[in-house]
Design a protein around this motif. Sequence first.
Motif, PDB file in Angstrom:
ATOM      1  N   SER A 114       0.836  -1.204   0.000  1.00  0.00           N
ATOM      2  CA  SER A 114       0.000   0.000   0.000  1.00  0.00           C
ATOM      3  C   SER A 114       0.873   1.257   0.000  1.00  0.00           C
ATOM      4  O   SER A 114       0.516   2.272  -0.609  1.00  0.00           O
ATOM      5  N   ARG A 118       0.752   4.126  -2.941  1.00  0.00           N
ATOM      6  CA  ARG A 118       0.571   5.553  -2.689  1.00  0.00           C
ATOM      7  C   ARG A 118       1.652   6.386  -3.363  1.00  0.00           C
ATOM      8  O   ARG A 118       1.377   7.432  -3.960  1.00  0.00           O
ATOM      9  N   LYS A 122       1.109   9.180  -6.288  1.00  0.00           N
ATOM     10  CA  LYS A 122       1.557  10.564  -6.098  1.00  0.00           C
ATOM     11  C   LYS A 122       2.437  11.006  -7.254  1.00  0.00           C
ATOM     12  O   LYS A 122       2.287  12.122  -7.767  1.00  0.00           O
TER      13      LYS A 122
END
Length: 137
Positions: A114, A118, A122
Amino acid sequence: MLKLSNAVELADWEIQITQIRAQGAGGQNVNKVASAVHLRFDILHSTLPPFYKERLMATSDQRISKDGVIVIKGQSYRTFEQNKEDALNRLRALIQQAVKPEKARRPTRPTKSSQRRRVDNKTRRGEVKSLRGKVKI
């Protein structure tokens, strides 16, 4: 006999149930008479195991007084037996809620996958933002 779990049962003499005939509070059905039930259960003088008693006394519930008496009041336009059953179910739920152990909390640290997801999202967002206004067709 009120069965709480496989090992714990409450005897009938431990639970006092009073039947009260209560007048409706006004409004359109002024003449309707409700069957009210007051259930009284003394924690300290019951046959509950000491662990149950401690947990119940530590529970912050307005139905449990400081001297260890649980009072459950139920009133509705049903029969006495239905109100009695409802009050007993509420007592059972209150005791089980107080006694059940708290669940272990999940670790709050995010997993590696995870975290990676992320970071990827981004960077993609940054790339898209930097391209805005620059691409002409």
